[in-house]
Write a protein that holds these residues in place. Structure first.
Motif, PDB file in Angstrom:
ATOM      1  N   TRP A  24       1.009  -0.969  -0.070  1.00 29.68           N
ATOM      2  CA  TRP A  24      -0.103  -0.034   0.278  1.00 29.68           C
ATOM      3  C   TRP A  24       1.138   1.080   0.085  1.00 29.68           C
ATOM      4  N   LEU A  25       1.428   0.959   1.069  1.00 28.32           N
ATOM      5  CA  LEU A  25       2.682   2.508   0.638  1.00 28.32           C
ATOM      6  C   LEU A  25       3.682   2.477   0.076  1.00 28.32           C
ATOM      7  N   VAL A  26       3.856   1.312  -0.638  1.00 28.00           N
ATOM      8  CA  VAL A  26       4.809   1.612  -2.153  1.00 28.00           C
ATOM      9  C   VAL A  26       3.806   1.983  -3.070  1.00 28.00           C
ATOM     10  N   MET A  27       2.565   1.350  -3.404  1.00 26.43           N
ATOM     11  CA  MET A  27       1.708   1.342  -4.690  1.00 26.43           C
ATOM     12  C   MET A  27       1.168   2.843  -5.088  1.00 26.43           C
ATOM     13  N   LEU A  28       0.721   3.020  -3.705  1.00 26.71           N
ATOM     14  CA  LEU A  28      -0.621   3.898  -3.576  1.00 26.71           C
ATOM     15  C   LEU A  28       0.307   5.666  -3.145  1.00 26.71           C
ATOM     16  N   VAL A  29       1.154   5.669  -2.138  1.00 27.08           N
ATOM     17  CA  VAL A  29       2.093   6.760  -2.037  1.00 27.08           C
ATOM     18  C   VAL A  29       3.570   7.050  -2.520  1.00 27.08           C
ATOM     19  N   ILE A  30       4.535   5.792  -2.102  1.00 26.88           N
ATOM     20  CA  ILE A  30       5.596   6.592  -3.060  1.00 26.88           C
ATOM     21  C   ILE A  30       5.870   6.325  -4.423  1.00 26.88           C
ATOM     22  N   LEU A  31       5.322   5.335  -5.310  1.00 31.20           N
ATOM     23  CA  LEU A  31       5.758   5.534  -6.366  1.00 31.20           C
ATOM     24  C   LEU A  31       4.594   6.585  -7.012  1.00 31.20           C
ATOM     25  N   PRO A  32       3.706   6.774  -6.756  1.00 27.41           N
ATOM     26  CA  PRO A  32       2.546   8.095  -7.326  1.00 27.41           C
ATOM     27  C   PRO A  32       3.151   9.178  -7.404  1.00 27.41           C
ATOM     28  N   GLN A  33       3.748   9.354  -5.593  1.00 28.44           N
ATOM     29  CA  GLN A  33       4.870  10.735  -6.114  1.00 28.44           C
ATOM     30  C   GLN A  33       5.844  10.756  -6.363  1.00 28.44           C
ATOM     31  N   ILE A  34       6.441  10.350  -6.734  1.00 33.39           N
ATOM     32  CA  ILE A  34       8.303   9.499  -7.696  1.00 33.39           C
ATOM     33  C   ILE A  34       7.486  10.291  -9.064  1.00 33.39           C
ATOM     34  N   LEU A  35       6.344   9.706  -9.661  1.00 31.79           N
ATOM     35  CA  LEU A  35       5.512   9.839 -10.402  1.00 31.79           C
ATOM     36  C   LEU A  35       5.672  11.605 -11.075  1.00 31.79           C
ATOM     37  N   MET A  36       4.825  12.200 -10.128  1.00 35.91           N
ATOM     38  CA  MET A  36       4.117  13.047  -9.768  1.00 35.91           C
ATOM     39  C   MET A  36       5.566  14.464 -10.191  1.00 35.91           C
ATOM     40  N   ILE A  37       6.730  13.985  -9.339  1.00 36.35           N
ATOM     41  CA  ILE A  37       8.032  15.252  -9.535  1.00 36.35           C
ATOM     42  C   ILE A  37       8.547  14.713 -10.582  1.00 36.35           C
ATOM     43  N   ASP A  38       8.887  13.454 -11.549  1.00 39.47           N
ATOM     44  CA  ASP A  38       9.286  13.680 -12.604  1.00 39.47           C
ATOM     45  C   ASP A  38       8.365  14.081 -13.773  1.00 39.47           C
ATOM     46  N   TYR A  39       7.005  14.627 -13.730  1.00 34.51           N
ATOM     47  CA  TYR A  39       6.443  14.964 -14.282  1.00 34.51           C
ATOM     48  C   TYR A  39       6.319  16.201 -14.907  1.00 34.51           C
ATOM     49  N   SER A  40       6.426  16.701 -13.432  1.00 36.02           N
ATOM     50  CA  SER A  40       6.563  17.855 -12.812  1.00 36.02           C
ATOM     51  C   SER A  40       8.290  18.767 -13.281  1.00 36.02           C
ATOM     52  N   LEU A  41       9.447  17.605 -13.496  1.00 40.67           N
ATOM     53  CA  LEU A  41      10.127  18.263 -13.987  1.00 40.67           C
ATOM     54  C   LEU A  41      10.663  18.200 -15.491  1.00 40.67           C
ATOM     55  N   ARG A  42       9.909  17.746 -16.377  1.00 37.26           N
ATOM     56  CA  ARG A  42       9.549  17.454 -17.840  1.00 37.26           C
ATOM     57  C   ARG A  42       8.585  19.066 -18.714  1.00 37.26           C
ATOM     58  N   PRO A  43       9.458  18.627 -20.241  1.00 40.10           N
ATOM     59  CA  PRO A  43       8.478  20.019 -20.495  1.00 40.10           C
ATOM     60  C   PRO A  43       7.113  18.916 -20.759  1.00 40.10           C
ATOM     61  N   ASN A  44       6.460  20.236 -21.202  1.00 39.03           N
ATOM     62  CA  ASN A  44       4.914  19.458 -21.387  1.00 39.03           C
ATOM     63  C   ASN A  44       5.083  19.007 -23.143  1.00 39.03           C
ATOM     64  N   LEU A  45       5.714  18.131 -23.724  1.00 45.35           N
ATOM     65  CA  LEU A  45       5.958  18.528 -25.052  1.00 45.35           C
ATOM     66  C   LEU A  45       4.459  17.267 -25.877  1.00 45.35           C
ATOM     67  N   PRO A  46       4.765  17.133 -27.762  1.00 44.18           N
ATOM     68  CA  PRO A  46       3.275  15.606 -27.932  1.00 44.18           C
ATOM     69  C   PRO A  46       4.236  14.760 -27.910  1.00 44.18           C
ATOM     70  N   PRO A  47       3.804  14.259 -27.478  1.00 44.85           N
ATOM     71  CA  PRO A  47       4.028  12.390 -27.772  1.00 44.85           C
ATOM     72  C   PRO A  47       4.978  11.765 -29.120  1.00 44.85           C
ATOM     73  N   GLY A 258      -6.421  22.816 -19.493  1.00 44.10           N
ATOM     74  CA  GLY A 258      -5.191  22.898 -20.389  1.00 44.10           C
ATOM     75  C   GLY A 258      -3.924  21.485 -21.056  1.00 44.10           C
ATOM     76  N   GLY A 259      -4.999  20.898 -20.436  1.00 41.34           N
ATOM     77  CA  GLY A 259      -4.118  19.706 -21.164  1.00 41.34           C
ATOM     78  C   GLY A 259      -2.729  18.998 -20.501  1.00 41.34           C
ATOM     79  N   ASP A 260      -2.509  19.944 -19.730  1.00 38.30           N
ATOM     80  CA  ASP A 260      -0.749  20.479 -19.472  1.00 38.30           C
ATOM     81  C   ASP A 260      -0.343  18.837 -18.123  1.00 38.30           C
ATOM     82  N   TRP A 261      -0.294  18.161 -18.155  1.00 37.43           N
ATOM     83  CA  TRP A 261      -0.276  17.810 -16.984  1.00 37.43           C
ATOM     84  C   TRP A 261       0.954  17.751 -16.280  1.00 37.43           C
ATOM     85  N   ASN A 262       2.358  18.464 -16.843  1.00 37.79           N
ATOM     86  CA  ASN A 262       3.721  18.559 -16.634  1.00 37.79           C
ATOM     87  C   ASN A 262       3.552  19.633 -15.396  1.00 37.79           C
ATOM     88  N   GLN A 263       3.070  20.904 -15.754  1.00 43.46           N
ATOM     89  CA  GLN A 263       2.951  21.398 -15.173  1.00 43.46           C
ATOM     90  C   GLN A 263       2.330  21.618 -14.268  1.00 43.46           C
TER      91      GLN A 263
END
Length: 295
Positions: A24-47, A258-263
């Motif tokens: 529960w801690l890894v799948m629902l807390v830690i990994l989503p937060q890591i993914l959110m940090i990764d998204y936040s540090l990348r630009p919003n680009l086309p696929p 806005g469709g800007d998940w990174n922002q």
């Protein structure tokens, strides 16, 4: 902790509990937060450009908040309003928690708890919309005040943040009252009787005996209410006016309009850091540790 669980449930059941907690801690807390940090540090680009030369880590998404005065004002207003909701909820819940813990009979306490819980069997959006009806310009509250002669014309309760604060206090009241009740109920009533017999007034008794003993419950309730208030979307969306937007509404707009998940991830991570800072502040202010809060 594992030893205590093993003595009560056996080693295999205890191991299963720990594995479930870990997953529960890894799948629902830690990994989503890591993914959110990764998204936040990348630009919003086309696929087609993801993974290409332009897909580099950057702080531009965080700089957006620093360069947008409107979003800054909404951010700080959300902080202040969440603190106000927390204080109002504490003021409302403390007398009720003391009554349930030290004054009411078991039958009276059970009835009060039941009356508090029954409304929460209804969906949060429906409960919030009921406050929209109550506080509306031609709602029952204005009709009552007009019939009693307290006001000459209806009041626009939903024109500012007042309706949002009232709705949040109601929505999160249980998250404050139960930690307070648990903390006050564990206090030996003989300490209160001794203080009263020695001439201490009720205010001094609460200030010197009850409140210091209830500090873990106060800290827990304040943390939970503040985090829920700062992260609420439904209540401000339903009870707020166009000029009383919440920071979560800005995050929602980045993600889904806005469709800007990174922002949106950058704004969400800033809000997460704010909540973590509030937790640390409450722990230092009330001089409690994680073990005290978890009890």
């Amino acid at each position: 902790m594992f030893k205590q669980l093993s003595e009560r449930f056996g080693p295999w059941v205890s191991l299963g509990i720990f594995l479930l907690m870990f997953l529960w801690l890894v799948m629902l807390v830690i990994l989503p937060q890591i993914l959110m940090i990764d998204y936040s540090l990348r630009p919003n680009l086309p696929p087609s450009q993801i993974g290409g030369p332009d897909d580099q880590y950057t702080l531009k998404n965080y700089a957006t908040l620093a360069n947008n005065a409107i979003h800054q004002s909404i951010f700080f207003k959300t902080i202040w309003s969440s603190v106000l909701v927390t204080v109002c909820t504490l003021v409302v819940c403390y007398p009720l928690a003391y009554y349930l813990a030290k004054v009411a009979t078991p039958r009276q306490a059970a009835l009060c708890v039941l009356l508090l819980i029954i409304p929460f069997w209804i969906n949060e959006i429906l409960r919030t919309f009921s406050w929209f009806i109550i506080l509306s310009y031609r709602g029952p509250l204005n009709a009552l005040l007009l019939s009693l002669g307290f006001i000459d014309r209806p009041i626009r309760f939903l024109s500012g943040d007042g309706g949002v604060i009232v709705g949040m206090v109601y929505a999160y009241i249980l998250f404050m009252i139960f930690p307070l009740y648990n903390a006050i109920e564990s206090l030996d009533s003989n300490q209160i009787k001794a203080a009263r017999n020695l001439g201490s007034g009720w205010i001094r008794t609460h200030y010197r005996i009850i409140i210091p003993h209830a500090k873990p419950g106060i800290a827990t309730g304040c943390i939970m209410v503040f985090m829920l208030s700062a992260g609420s979307y439904a209540v401000p969306a339903l009870l707020g006016s166009p000029g009383s937007r919440w920071f979560t509404q800005i995050i929602y707009n980045w993600f889904f309009e806005g469709g800007d998940w990174n922002q949106g991830a950058a704004y969400a991570f800033i809000l997460l850091l704010l909540c973590i800072g509030f937790i640390v502040l409450m722990m230092r202010l009330f001089k409690v540790g994680l073990g005290d809060i978890a009890r």
